[in-house]
Design a protein around this motif. Structure first.
Motif, PDB file in Angstrom:
ATOM      1  N   ALA A 173      -0.274  -9.930  -5.570  1.00 34.00           N
ATOM      2  CA  ALA A 173       1.176 -10.137  -5.522  1.00 34.00           C
ATOM      3  C   ALA A 173       1.852  -8.971  -4.811  1.00 34.00           C
ATOM      4  CB  ALA A 173       1.732 -10.305  -6.935  1.00 34.00           C
ATOM      5  N   ALA A 174       1.423  -7.766  -5.133  1.00 32.81           N
ATOM      6  CA  ALA A 174       1.970  -6.585  -4.468  1.00 32.81           C
ATOM      7  C   ALA A 174       1.607  -6.581  -2.991  1.00 32.81           C
ATOM      8  CB  ALA A 174       1.445  -5.325  -5.150  1.00 32.81           C
ATOM      9  N   GLY A 175       0.370  -6.950  -2.685  1.00 30.89           N
ATOM     10  CA  GLY A 175      -0.069  -6.989  -1.293  1.00 30.89           C
ATOM     11  C   GLY A 175       0.739  -7.952  -0.446  1.00 30.89           C
ATOM     12  N   ALA A 176       1.131  -9.086  -1.041  1.00 28.84           N
ATOM     13  CA  ALA A 176       1.955 -10.056  -0.313  1.00 28.84           C
ATOM     14  C   ALA A 176       3.313  -9.456   0.041  1.00 28.84           C
ATOM     15  CB  ALA A 176       2.123 -11.324  -1.154  1.00 28.84           C
ATOM     16  N   ILE A 177       3.898  -8.702  -0.892  1.00 30.07           N
ATOM     17  CA  ILE A 177       5.175  -8.024  -0.632  1.00 30.07           C
ATOM     18  C   ILE A 177       5.016  -7.004   0.489  1.00 30.07           C
ATOM     19  CG2 ILE A 177       6.836  -6.382  -1.626  1.00 30.07           C
ATOM     20  CD1 ILE A 177       6.347  -7.842  -4.334  1.00 30.07           C
ATOM     21  N   ILE A 178       3.947  -6.231   0.445  1.00 33.09           N
ATOM     22  CA  ILE A 178       3.695  -5.202   1.455  1.00 33.09           C
ATOM     23  C   ILE A 178       3.483  -5.836   2.828  1.00 33.09           C
ATOM     24  CG2 ILE A 178       2.062  -3.415   2.183  1.00 33.09           C
ATOM     25  CD1 ILE A 178       1.599  -2.921  -0.897  1.00 33.09           C
ATOM     26  N   ASN A 179       2.703  -6.911   2.890  1.00 31.71           N
ATOM     27  CA  ASN A 179       2.433  -7.551   4.182  1.00 31.71           C
ATOM     28  C   ASN A 179       3.694  -8.151   4.796  1.00 31.71           C
ATOM     29  OD1 ASN A 179      -0.255  -6.916   4.472  1.00 31.71           O
ATOM     30  ND2 ASN A 179      -1.012  -8.800   3.553  1.00 31.71           N
ATOM     31  N   ARG A 180       4.541  -8.735   3.964  1.00 35.92           N
ATOM     32  CA  ARG A 180       5.799  -9.275   4.495  1.00 35.92           C
ATOM     33  C   ARG A 180       6.661  -8.162   5.088  1.00 35.92           C
ATOM     34  NH1 ARG A 180       5.652 -12.637  -0.110  1.00 35.92           N
ATOM     35  NH2 ARG A 180       7.114 -11.276  -1.233  1.00 35.92           N
ATOM     36  N   ALA A 181       6.737  -7.053   4.370  1.00 34.25           N
ATOM     37  CA  ALA A 181       7.543  -5.927   4.854  1.00 34.25           C
ATOM     38  C   ALA A 181       6.953  -5.316   6.113  1.00 34.25           C
ATOM     39  CB  ALA A 181       7.661  -4.876   3.762  1.00 34.25           C
TER      40      ALA A 181
ATOM     41  N   LEU B  87       5.751  -6.730   8.592  1.00 34.03           N
ATOM     42  CA  LEU B  87       6.112  -7.487   9.786  1.00 34.03           C
ATOM     43  C   LEU B  87       7.337  -6.895  10.486  1.00 34.03           C
ATOM     44  CD1 LEU B  87       5.624 -11.118   8.395  1.00 34.03           C
ATOM     45  CD2 LEU B  87       4.085  -9.841   9.918  1.00 34.03           C
ATOM     46  N   ASP B  88       8.165  -6.185   9.742  1.00 35.78           N
ATOM     47  CA  ASP B  88       9.345  -5.523  10.309  1.00 35.78           C
ATOM     48  C   ASP B  88       9.556  -4.197   9.593  1.00 35.78           C
ATOM     49  OD1 ASP B  88      11.601  -4.911  11.718  1.00 35.78           O
ATOM     50  OD2 ASP B  88      12.894  -6.382  10.737  1.00 35.78           O
TER      51      ASP B  88
ATOM     52  N   GLU C 264      11.645   0.968  -0.403  1.00 33.51           N
ATOM     53  CA  GLU C 264      11.971  -0.176  -1.253  1.00 33.51           C
ATOM     54  C   GLU C 264      10.735  -1.039  -1.493  1.00 33.51           C
ATOM     55  OE1 GLU C 264      14.719  -2.821   0.711  1.00 33.51           O
ATOM     56  OE2 GLU C 264      13.979  -2.224   2.683  1.00 33.51           O
ATOM     57  N   VAL C 265       9.771  -0.952  -0.588  1.00 32.98           N
ATOM     58  CA  VAL C 265       8.531  -1.723  -0.740  1.00 32.98           C
ATOM     59  C   VAL C 265       7.698  -1.158  -1.892  1.00 32.98           C
ATOM     60  CG1 VAL C 265       6.439  -2.531   0.420  1.00 32.98           C
ATOM     61  CG2 VAL C 265       8.573  -2.292   1.705  1.00 32.98           C
ATOM     62  N   ASP C 266       7.640   0.182  -2.006  1.00 28.42           N
ATOM     63  CA  ASP C 266       6.958   0.788  -3.154  1.00 28.42           C
ATOM     64  C   ASP C 266       7.540   0.243  -4.451  1.00 28.42           C
ATOM     65  OD1 ASP C 266       5.405   3.632  -2.207  1.00 28.42           O
ATOM     66  OD2 ASP C 266       6.965   2.921  -0.865  1.00 28.42           O
ATOM     67  N   HIS C 267       8.861   0.234  -4.545  1.00 30.67           N
ATOM     68  CA  HIS C 267       9.525  -0.200  -5.780  1.00 30.67           C
ATOM     69  C   HIS C 267       9.305  -1.683  -6.044  1.00 30.67           C
ATOM     70  CE1 HIS C 267      11.450   3.620  -6.609  1.00 30.67           C
ATOM     71  NE2 HIS C 267      11.957   3.668  -5.388  1.00 30.67           N
TER      72      HIS C 267
ATOM     73  N   PHE D 124       2.236   3.624   6.024  1.00 32.47           N
ATOM     74  CA  PHE D 124       2.927   2.340   6.064  1.00 32.47           C
ATOM     75  C   PHE D 124       4.215   2.408   6.884  1.00 32.47           C
ATOM     76  CE2 PHE D 124       6.276  -0.348   4.246  1.00 32.47           C
ATOM     77  CZ  PHE D 124       5.742  -1.606   4.496  1.00 32.47           C
ATOM     78  N   ILE D 125       5.016   3.433   6.655  1.00 30.73           N
ATOM     79  CA  ILE D 125       6.322   3.478   7.337  1.00 30.73           C
ATOM     80  C   ILE D 125       6.188   3.786   8.829  1.00 30.73           C
ATOM     81  CG2 ILE D 125       7.580   4.053   5.232  1.00 30.73           C
ATOM     82  CD1 ILE D 125       7.707   6.927   6.065  1.00 30.73           C
ATOM     83  N   HIS D 126       4.998   4.240   9.232  1.00 29.47           N
ATOM     84  CA  HIS D 126       4.745   4.442  10.661  1.00 29.47           C
ATOM     85  C   HIS D 126       3.991   3.270  11.273  1.00 29.47           C
ATOM     86  CE1 HIS D 126       5.737   8.607   9.576  1.00 29.47           C
ATOM     87  NE2 HIS D 126       6.035   8.747  10.853  1.00 29.47           N
TER      88      HIS D 126
END
Length: 297
Positions: free
Chosen positions: A19-27, A29-30, A47-50, A98-100
């Motif tokens: 579930a967390a991985g799905a959130i990370i992968n969506r983020a 993309l942009d 915000e992705v960490d949170h 991640f942010i890079h």
């Protein structure tokens, strides 16, 4: 191992990690649209960490409402903190990567029961790689059993590490450690996500790993992966009680012994255990075998 044969608590942890991985992968993309804040110099949170952490906690506490939570971003504010069952969570290990847009980061979830890590999940959402372990039942990558490497010579080994990056970190000492290891190995790597570094030791992709300044959520899940894959993990002196010590060394058994020999003199626990006036030199040579009990993390 199929989901039907896994420990029920491990199954829940896998569901939470995905579930967390799905959130990370969506983020991902942009990633430029992701809001970022800075906890301290070079230590970022998004915000992705949170959001990732919230999804993990919701999944775990829905299944086990009486369990405790120890998470990187929210600390110990969720769950029943008197429980013997504590979920130790890093919702996005490798936030700077991640942010890079550098695709080396993961989700790390471990279950500690009365002070021992019993279940572990490290999930790499960029590769859909799922590392799992249950104490006594081995370590797996995508349902395939994994083992640490079989290399015995340090000069043939690939070693991972993590660079110090916080204000106040001891850079000069780290550079000495790096120099000692680099000159005796086939190569040194710094991927930037400690939980994934430990998973890679378990899978035999690297032969060893060392780092200082780590928190329990960085190493809890990875520690069980390493030991269930036949490796050893401890602090730089080879002692097993390392999770709260911010000093981590993991490797296959023979390379572990070599690395203890190199790194013991840099351990903050070495000099403290010696009588006053005793020089803090390594007591192990490059051929030393690993310490007894170092796989009991």
């Amino acid at each position: 191992m199929s989901s039907s044969t896994l420990h029920p608590m491990l199954n829940v942890a896998i569901r939470a990690a995905r579930a967390a991985g799905a959130i990370i992968n969506r983020a991902a993309l942009d990633v430029e649209a992701v809001r970022i804040s800075q906890k301290q110099v070079n230590d970022f949170v998004t915000e992705v960490d949170h959001a990732s952490e919230a999804a993990i906690i919701e999944t775990l506490l829905t299944a086990y409402p009486q369990h405790a939570i120890h998470a990187e971003e929210s600390g110990r504010t969720h769950g029943n903190q008197t429980s013997d069952h504590i979920w130790i969570i890093d919702p996005l290990d490798g936030t700077t990567n991640f942010i890079h847009g550098f695709p080396v980061y993961c989700v790390s979830i471990a279950l500690s029961v009365r002070g021992r890590i019993e279940q572990a999940v490290v999930y790499d959402p960029t590769r859909n790689d799922l590392f799992t372990a249950t104490r006594g039942r081995g370590a797996y990558l995508n349902e395939r059993r994994i083992r640490v490497s079989k290399r015995t010579q340090l000069n043939q080994s690939l070693i991972a590490t993590g660079f110090p990056f916080r204000k106040g970190d001891d850079f000069p000492t780290y550079l000495k450690m790096m120099s000692d290891v680099m000159q005796r190995t086939a190569g040194l790597r710094r991927p930037g996500a400690a939980a994934l570094d430990l998973a890679y030791v378990a899978a035999g992709y690297t032969d060893g790993y060392f780092e200082t300044g780590l928190k329990p959520w960085d190493v809890a899940a990875g520690s069980l992966l390493v030991t269930e894959a036949g490796g050893l993990i401890g602090n730089f002196t080879g002692e097993a009680e390392f999770i709260e010590q911010q000093e981590c060394l993991a490797a296959n058994p023979r390379i572990y012994g070599h690395l203890v020999g190199l790194l013991r003199k840099y351990s903050k626990f070495n000099a403290a255990s010696l009588p006053a006036g005793t020089p803090s030199e390594p007591a192990a040579s490059d051929t030393e075998e690993p310490s007894e009990g170092a796989d009991q993390a």
